[in-house]
Write an enzyme that holds these catalytic residues in place. Structure first.
Site, PDB file in Angstrom:
ATOM      1  N   GLN A  31      -5.908  -1.622   2.948  1.00 52.96           N
ATOM      2  CA  GLN A  31      -5.305  -1.381   4.259  1.00 52.96           C
ATOM      3  C   GLN A  31      -6.173  -0.391   5.023  1.00 52.96           C
ATOM      4  O   GLN A  31      -6.372   0.746   4.589  1.00 52.96           O
ATOM      5  CB  GLN A  31      -3.896  -0.815   4.090  1.00 52.96           C
ATOM      6  CG  GLN A  31      -3.137  -0.670   5.406  1.00 52.96           C
ATOM      7  CD  GLN A  31      -1.766  -0.065   5.202  1.00 52.96           C
ATOM      8  OE1 GLN A  31      -1.647   1.106   4.879  1.00 52.96           O
ATOM      9  NE2 GLN A  31      -0.722  -0.863   5.391  1.00 52.96           N
ATOM     10  N   GLY A  50       7.052  -1.803  -3.379  1.00 53.88           N
ATOM     11  CA  GLY A  50       6.495  -0.469  -3.336  1.00 53.88           C
ATOM     12  C   GLY A  50       7.028   0.382  -4.465  1.00 53.88           C
ATOM     13  O   GLY A  50       6.516   0.366  -5.582  1.00 53.88           O
ATOM     14  N   ARG A  51       8.115   1.105  -4.178  1.00 51.51           N
ATOM     15  CA  ARG A  51       8.660   2.033  -5.176  1.00 51.51           C
ATOM     16  C   ARG A  51       9.015   1.349  -6.492  1.00 51.51           C
ATOM     17  O   ARG A  51       8.911   1.944  -7.560  1.00 51.51           O
ATOM     18  CB  ARG A  51       9.885   2.748  -4.596  1.00 51.51           C
ATOM     19  CG  ARG A  51       9.550   3.736  -3.489  1.00 51.51           C
ATOM     20  CD  ARG A  51      10.813   4.311  -2.869  1.00 51.51           C
ATOM     21  NE  ARG A  51      10.518   5.337  -1.891  1.00 51.51           N
ATOM     22  CZ  ARG A  51      10.257   5.116  -0.604  1.00 51.51           C
ATOM     23  NH1 ARG A  51      10.223   3.863  -0.163  1.00 51.51           N
ATOM     24  NH2 ARG A  51      10.010   6.109   0.222  1.00 51.51           N
ATOM     25  N   PRO A  82       0.840  -1.207   0.000  1.00 42.09           N
ATOM     26  CA  PRO A  82       0.000   0.000   0.000  1.00 42.09           C
ATOM     27  C   PRO A  82       0.873   1.255   0.000  1.00 42.09           C
ATOM     28  O   PRO A  82       1.803   1.375   0.797  1.00 42.09           O
ATOM     29  CB  PRO A  82      -0.803  -0.130   1.296  1.00 42.09           C
ATOM     30  CG  PRO A  82      -0.013  -1.064   2.162  1.00 42.09           C
ATOM     31  CD  PRO A  82       0.720  -1.976   1.244  1.00 42.09           C
ATOM     32  N   TYR A  88       1.677   5.270  13.049  1.00 40.21           N
ATOM     33  CA  TYR A  88       0.286   5.697  13.047  1.00 40.21           C
ATOM     34  C   TYR A  88      -0.411   5.138  14.292  1.00 40.21           C
ATOM     35  O   TYR A  88       0.227   4.554  15.162  1.00 40.21           O
ATOM     36  CB  TYR A  88      -0.378   5.291  11.727  1.00 40.21           C
ATOM     37  CG  TYR A  88       0.285   5.963  10.543  1.00 40.21           C
ATOM     38  CD1 TYR A  88       0.376   7.355  10.467  1.00 40.21           C
ATOM     39  CD2 TYR A  88       0.856   5.226   9.511  1.00 40.21           C
ATOM     40  CE1 TYR A  88       1.006   7.993   9.404  1.00 40.21           C
ATOM     41  CE2 TYR A  88       1.485   5.853   8.438  1.00 40.21           C
ATOM     42  CZ  TYR A  88       1.559   7.230   8.399  1.00 40.21           C
ATOM     43  OH  TYR A  88       2.187   7.850   7.347  1.00 40.21           O
ATOM     44  N   ARG A 146      -0.195  -5.151   9.331  1.00 40.49           N
ATOM     45  CA  ARG A 146       1.122  -4.573   9.015  1.00 40.49           C
ATOM     46  C   ARG A 146       1.731  -3.997  10.282  1.00 40.49           C
ATOM     47  O   ARG A 146       1.074  -3.277  11.040  1.00 40.49           O
ATOM     48  CB  ARG A 146       1.020  -3.475   7.961  1.00 40.49           C
ATOM     49  CG  ARG A 146       2.413  -2.941   7.580  1.00 40.49           C
ATOM     50  CD  ARG A 146       2.431  -2.123   6.322  1.00 40.49           C
ATOM     51  NE  ARG A 146       3.373  -2.681   5.364  1.00 40.49           N
ATOM     52  CZ  ARG A 146       3.856  -2.016   4.323  1.00 40.49           C
ATOM     53  NH1 ARG A 146       3.474  -0.774   4.085  1.00 40.49           N
ATOM     54  NH2 ARG A 146       4.702  -2.587   3.489  1.00 40.49           N
ATOM     55  N   CYS A 173       0.374   5.530  -0.293  1.00 41.42           N
ATOM     56  CA  CYS A 173      -0.551   6.657  -0.352  1.00 41.42           C
ATOM     57  C   CYS A 173      -0.318   7.489  -1.610  1.00 41.42           C
ATOM     58  O   CYS A 173       0.820   7.770  -1.978  1.00 41.42           O
ATOM     59  CB  CYS A 173      -0.398   7.525   0.884  1.00 41.42           C
ATOM     60  SG  CYS A 173      -1.045   6.746   2.377  1.00 41.42           S
ATOM     61  N   ALA A 203      -3.308   3.106   2.509  1.00 37.02           N
ATOM     62  CA  ALA A 203      -3.914   3.355   3.811  1.00 37.02           C
ATOM     63  C   ALA A 203      -5.214   4.130   3.643  1.00 37.02           C
ATOM     64  O   ALA A 203      -5.228   5.250   3.132  1.00 37.02           O
ATOM     65  CB  ALA A 203      -2.936   4.141   4.696  1.00 37.02           C
TER      66      ALA A 203
END
Length: 366
Positions: free
Chosen positions: A104, A334-335, A23, A186, A234, A25, A62
């Site tokens: 997520q 991810g990236r 995930p 978070y 996660r 954002c 998220a």
């Protein structure tokens, strides 16, 4: 046969390979009006491209369970039915193209109400669609960040219900995997770590108290999530304080994560998505290729809970070795998937697995 392209079954759900989209954002939802927090054409095209590219599981970014749970005013949400309905076209496309849709569920806690990353990421106030963050304790994330309002026990009860309600909507929207976001500093991670949790009631102090909120959320989501579908969690396996001999502050450690993984398994979690960091501003993190994989490997070696690994996994043979050596059950990219949405299909060819999962419309280029 490449182990990276072997299917994996969790509960009654089979995911076609071990290359999963983490995930990430996008900060691209409407910030006000009736479509606030709902996915847009950007989210559809962003997630759809990775499904076409061959990822086995696509985890949507998220997604806040309440308005104040967003990281930025432009974050996705799932606190109303208009948002739920907007997600259905996303999940339908992903499933039509062979990917499992996951989401997520998140609350940003004290790290909420900030600008989008390309706008600097700093705190944003009420005049910029911002709000006062909430947290286990009135401890700001960093210099320049506002002091969050301390949650009451009644607030905590409401938040548990918010996670369950968002999970119901996620199911109705067509998602097949739900992941609870307990990482990166978070809200849930803030409860877990003594660095950010200074409470003296039943939600602070001891390990059992600091994990109480997270387990209540897991229980509430598991109750509404079907028995045949998997639930992920996660986690940031460490705050990176225990790994730094120069820092004597108390935080969450890899050993805490192993202990907690066993609790999560007992409460119905099916896979631990292992990341690190995010709760301590300025923590010293020694990054490099696969730098977070050892934390996933530790959980896999010391518990019965399946794990995914993430963190600078960029090469097909690197990903193959992580799975083949038993360090993880899947890799989260991810990236690298931002750079190349077709990474899984290219990896299939490099590893001799197959021609990948190219759509018919693209076969002339394969």
């Amino acid at each position: 046969m490449s182990v990276l392209f072997e299917p994996v079954t969790l509960r009654n759900l089979t995911i076609p390979n071990r290359i999963w989209m983490a995930p990430m954002c996008q900060y691209s939802a409407a910030v006000e009006g009736p479509d606030q927090g709902a996915p847009t054409d950007w989210h559809l095209s962003h997630l759809a491209a990775r499904a076409v590219g061959g990822a086995g599981l696509i985890l949507a970014e998220a997604t806040a369970v309440s308005p104040e749970g967003r990281i930025s005013p432009a974050d996705l949400g799932l606190w109303n039915d208009r948002q739920r309905e907007a997600f259905t076209r996303v999940t339908r496309f992903l499933r039509e193209h062979g990917a499992v849709p996951g989401i997520q569920l998140a609350h940003a806690g004290r790290k909420a109400s900030v600008r989008r990353t390309w706008e600097g990421g700093g705190p944003t106030g009420p005049g910029e669609h911002g709000w006062q963050p909430i947290a286990p304790s009135p401890v700001p994330f960093n210099d320049g960040h506002p002091t969050p309002a301390e949650l009451s026990v009644g607030d905590i009860d409401r938040l548990v219900g918010d996670f369950a309600a968002a999970a119901r909507r996620a199911l109705a929207a067509g998602f097949q995997v739900a992941e609870i976001h307990g990482a990166h500093g978070y809200l849930i991670a803030e409860f877990l770590s003594p660095f950010s949790n200074r409470r003296t009631d039943a939600y602070g102090g001891s390990y059992d108290n600091r994990t109480r909120f997270a387990l209540r959320v897991v229980d509430a989501v598991r109750e509404v999530w079907p028995d045949e579908l998997p639930l992920f969690f996660r986690i940031s396996a460490t705050d990176w304080l225990a790994e730094d001999p120069r820092d004597d502050r108390e935080g969450w450690s890899a050993d805490d994560t192993v202990r907690f993984a066993k609790d999560l398994l007992a409460h119905g979690v099916d896979l631990l998505d292992v990341s690190t960091g995010g709760n301590v501003a300025g923590a010293r993190i020694p990054t490099g290729p696969g730098y977070q994989v050892p934390f996933a490997a530790k959980v896999k070696a010391e518990t019965d809970l399946p794990v995914s690994a993430v963190g600078e996994i960029t090469r097909p043979r690197q990903a193959e070795e992580i799975i083949a050596s038993g360090q993880a059950d899947a890799v989260m990219l991810g990236r690298e998937l931002l750079r190349d949405p077709y990474w899984p299909n290219h990896a299939a060819r490099e590893l001799g697995a197959a021609e990948g999962r190219w759509p018919d419309q693209y076969h002339r280029a394969v």
